[in-house]
Write a protein that holds these residues in place. Structure first.
Motif, PDB file in Angstrom:
ATOM      1  N   ILE A  72     -21.000 122.033  -0.713  1.00  0.00           N
ATOM      2  CA  ILE A  72     -20.459 121.726  -1.768  1.00  0.00           C
ATOM      3  C   ILE A  72     -22.035 122.087  -3.162  1.00  0.00           C
ATOM      4  CG2 ILE A  72     -20.358 119.663  -3.364  1.00  0.00           C
ATOM      5  CD1 ILE A  72     -17.641 120.425  -1.422  1.00  0.00           C
ATOM      6  N   GLY A  73     -23.235 122.077  -1.733  1.00  0.00           N
ATOM      7  CA  GLY A  73     -24.883 121.834  -2.369  1.00  0.00           C
ATOM      8  C   GLY A  73     -24.618 120.235  -3.397  1.00  0.00           C
ATOM      9  N   HIS A  74     -24.601 119.319  -2.940  1.00  0.00           N
ATOM     10  CA  HIS A  74     -25.124 118.003  -2.528  1.00  0.00           C
ATOM     11  C   HIS A  74     -26.606 118.403  -3.648  1.00  0.00           C
ATOM     12  CE1 HIS A  74     -21.303 116.640  -0.688  1.00  0.00           C
ATOM     13  NE2 HIS A  74     -21.488 115.108  -1.505  1.00  0.00           N
ATOM     14  N   SER A  75     -26.754 117.440  -4.492  1.00  0.00           N
ATOM     15  CA  SER A  75     -28.103 117.013  -5.551  1.00  0.00           C
ATOM     16  C   SER A  75     -28.808 115.917  -4.631  1.00  0.00           C
ATOM     17  CB  SER A  75     -27.653 116.367  -6.740  1.00  0.00           C
ATOM     18  OG  SER A  75     -27.222 115.645  -6.482  1.00  0.00           O
ATOM     19  N   THR A  76     -30.188 116.045  -4.789  1.00  0.00           N
ATOM     20  CA  THR A  76     -30.913 114.933  -4.449  1.00  0.00           C
ATOM     21  C   THR A  76     -30.890 114.013  -4.405  1.00  0.00           C
ATOM     22  OG1 THR A  76     -32.734 117.136  -5.107  1.00  0.00           O
ATOM     23  CG2 THR A  76     -34.152 114.660  -4.469  1.00  0.00           C
ATOM     24  N   ASP A  77     -29.884 113.862  -5.950  1.00  0.00           N
ATOM     25  CA  ASP A  77     -29.531 112.286  -5.719  1.00  0.00           C
ATOM     26  C   ASP A  77     -28.648 111.996  -5.321  1.00  0.00           C
ATOM     27  OD1 ASP A  77     -31.198 111.733  -8.242  1.00  0.00           O
ATOM     28  OD2 ASP A  77     -29.611 111.992  -9.390  1.00  0.00           O
ATOM     29  N   ALA A  78     -27.536 113.105  -4.780  1.00  0.00           N
ATOM     30  CA  ALA A  78     -26.949 112.421  -3.237  1.00  0.00           C
ATOM     31  C   ALA A  78     -27.246 112.448  -2.345  1.00  0.00           C
ATOM     32  CB  ALA A  78     -26.237 114.108  -3.772  1.00  0.00           C
ATOM     33  N   ARG A  79     -28.483 112.916  -1.873  1.00  0.00           N
ATOM     34  CA  ARG A  79     -28.901 113.058  -0.693  1.00  0.00           C
ATOM     35  C   ARG A  79     -29.698 111.866  -0.407  1.00  0.00           C
ATOM     36  NH1 ARG A  79     -28.891 117.994   2.006  1.00  0.00           N
ATOM     37  NH2 ARG A  79     -28.078 119.726  -0.050  1.00  0.00           N
ATOM     38  N   GLN A  80     -30.547 110.896  -1.586  1.00  0.00           N
ATOM     39  CA  GLN A  80     -31.511 109.659  -1.810  1.00  0.00           C
ATOM     40  C   GLN A  80     -30.448 108.573  -1.888  1.00  0.00           C
ATOM     41  OE1 GLN A  80     -33.884 110.188  -4.659  1.00  0.00           O
ATOM     42  NE2 GLN A  80     -35.126 111.359  -4.137  1.00  0.00           N
ATOM     43  N   MET A  81     -29.213 109.173  -2.090  1.00  0.00           N
ATOM     44  CA  MET A  81     -27.902 107.765  -1.669  1.00  0.00           C
ATOM     45  C   MET A  81     -27.427 107.766  -0.452  1.00  0.00           C
ATOM     46  SD  MET A  81     -25.232 108.494  -5.220  1.00  0.00           S
ATOM     47  CE  MET A  81     -24.391 107.383  -4.615  1.00  0.00           C
ATOM     48  N   MET A  82     -28.003 108.411   0.003  1.00  0.00           N
ATOM     49  CA  MET A  82     -26.819 108.641   1.337  1.00  0.00           C
ATOM     50  C   MET A  82     -27.505 107.565   2.100  1.00  0.00           C
ATOM     51  SD  MET A  82     -26.780 112.604   2.103  1.00  0.00           S
ATOM     52  CE  MET A  82     -26.461 112.666   3.997  1.00  0.00           C
ATOM     53  N   ASP A  83     -29.037 107.019   1.927  1.00  0.00           N
ATOM     54  CA  ASP A  83     -29.604 106.360   3.181  1.00  0.00           C
ATOM     55  C   ASP A  83     -28.967 105.099   3.207  1.00  0.00           C
ATOM     56  OD1 ASP A  83     -31.492 108.106   3.299  1.00  0.00           O
ATOM     57  OD2 ASP A  83     -33.147 107.698   2.446  1.00  0.00           O
ATOM     58  N   LYS A  84     -28.709 104.864   1.937  1.00  0.00           N
ATOM     59  CA  LYS A  84     -27.808 103.586   2.227  1.00  0.00           C
ATOM     60  C   LYS A  84     -26.814 103.313   3.167  1.00  0.00           C
ATOM     61  CE  LYS A  84     -26.075 101.104  -1.853  1.00  0.00           C
ATOM     62  NZ  LYS A  84     -25.189 100.850  -3.498  1.00  0.00           N
ATOM     63  N   TYR A  85     -25.886 104.260   3.175  1.00  0.00           N
ATOM     64  CA  TYR A  85     -25.147 103.902   4.264  1.00  0.00           C
ATOM     65  C   TYR A  85     -25.308 104.350   5.640  1.00  0.00           C
ATOM     66  CZ  TYR A  85     -23.079 103.487  -0.884  1.00  0.00           C
ATOM     67  OH  TYR A  85     -22.774 103.893  -1.681  1.00  0.00           O
ATOM     68  N   LYS A  86     -26.335 105.305   6.000  1.00  0.00           N
ATOM     69  CA  LYS A  86     -27.141 105.133   7.514  1.00  0.00           C
ATOM     70  C   LYS A  86     -26.607 103.921   8.049  1.00  0.00           C
ATOM     71  CE  LYS A  86     -30.669 107.638   9.729  1.00  0.00           C
ATOM     72  NZ  LYS A  86     -31.824 108.881   9.758  1.00  0.00           N
ATOM     73  N   MET A  87     -25.997 104.276   9.508  1.00  0.00           N
ATOM     74  CA  MET A  87     -26.268 103.190  10.552  1.00  0.00           C
ATOM     75  C   MET A  87     -26.868 103.522  11.146  1.00  0.00           C
ATOM     76  SD  MET A  87     -21.569 101.568  10.918  1.00  0.00           S
ATOM     77  CE  MET A  87     -21.776 104.106  11.648  1.00  0.00           C
ATOM     78  N   GLY A  88     -26.750 104.689  11.500  1.00  0.00           N
ATOM     79  CA  GLY A  88     -27.792 105.141  13.153  1.00  0.00           C
ATOM     80  C   GLY A  88     -27.473 106.472  13.428  1.00  0.00           C
ATOM     81  N   GLU A  89     -28.008 107.407  14.370  1.00  0.00           N
ATOM     82  CA  GLU A  89     -28.158 108.187  14.270  1.00  0.00           C
ATOM     83  C   GLU A  89     -27.188 109.318  15.549  1.00  0.00           C
ATOM     84  OE1 GLU A  89     -32.050 109.519  15.206  1.00  0.00           O
ATOM     85  OE2 GLU A  89     -32.532 108.961  13.436  1.00  0.00           O
TER      86      GLU A  89
END
Ligand code: HEM
Length: 130
Positions: A72-89
């Motif tokens: 999709i080519g997600h923006s930098t903003d989208a990539r920063q938003m992701m942190d909020k939903y990270k549970m682990g690895e």
């Protein structure tokens, strides 16, 4: 108490999960957990807010969504938003070789590479919307 279950281990970046655990979880849980670049996200609270719609996220429940996410080519903003939903690895054994750093470099330091990225992205959109 020590445990042999690696998936129960906690790290500084959250819990560790196996791919199998995520796949099973998607069958019985009402939550939407996805993998992007070896990280595990709980996007359940984000479904209604996602600008790309909830359907695309629901389709990826319990799966590795790295490829569609990058396509999709997600923006930098989208990539920063992701942190909020990270549970682990993912546990070490289930991780893929991650080339996110190469893909994320839009700095234009190497102009030849940057133009190639734009062309690939445009071609993708052509196919995506056809
Ligand atoms: C936590 C994970 C995700 C976040 C935070 C996120 C966020 C966003 C945001 C902010 C946009 C608006 C455009 C932009 O800023 O890039 C967007 C668009 C979109 N996203 Fe996501 N996204 C996520 C995961 C995914 C995944 C896994 C897929 C596909 C399976 C996906 C498919 C799309 C699509 C199709 C659009 C619309 C693109 C367009 O209309 O130009 N997203 N997303």
């Amino acid at each position: 108490m020590a445990t042999k279950d690696e998936s129960a281990a906690a790290t500084s970046t959250g819990r560790l999960f196996t791919r199998e655990e995520l796949a099973k979880h998607s069958e019985y849980s009402g939550n939407t957990w996805i993998i992007i670049h070896n990280n595990v996200y709980d996007v359940t609270p984000f479904l209604m807010e996602h600008p790309g719609g909830e359907e695309v996220l629901l389709e990826q429940n319990g799966r590795d969504a790295t490829e569609p996410f990058e396509d999709i080519g997600h923006s930098t903003d989208a990539r920063q938003m992701m942190d909020k939903y990270k549970m682990g690895e993912l546990v070490e054994a289930d991780r893929t070789k991650d080339n996110s750093k190469e893909r994320k470099d839009w700095s234009g330091k190497n102009s030849e590479d940057s133009s190639r990225c734009v062309i690939i992205k445009n071609e993708y959109f052509k196919y995506f919307y056809l």
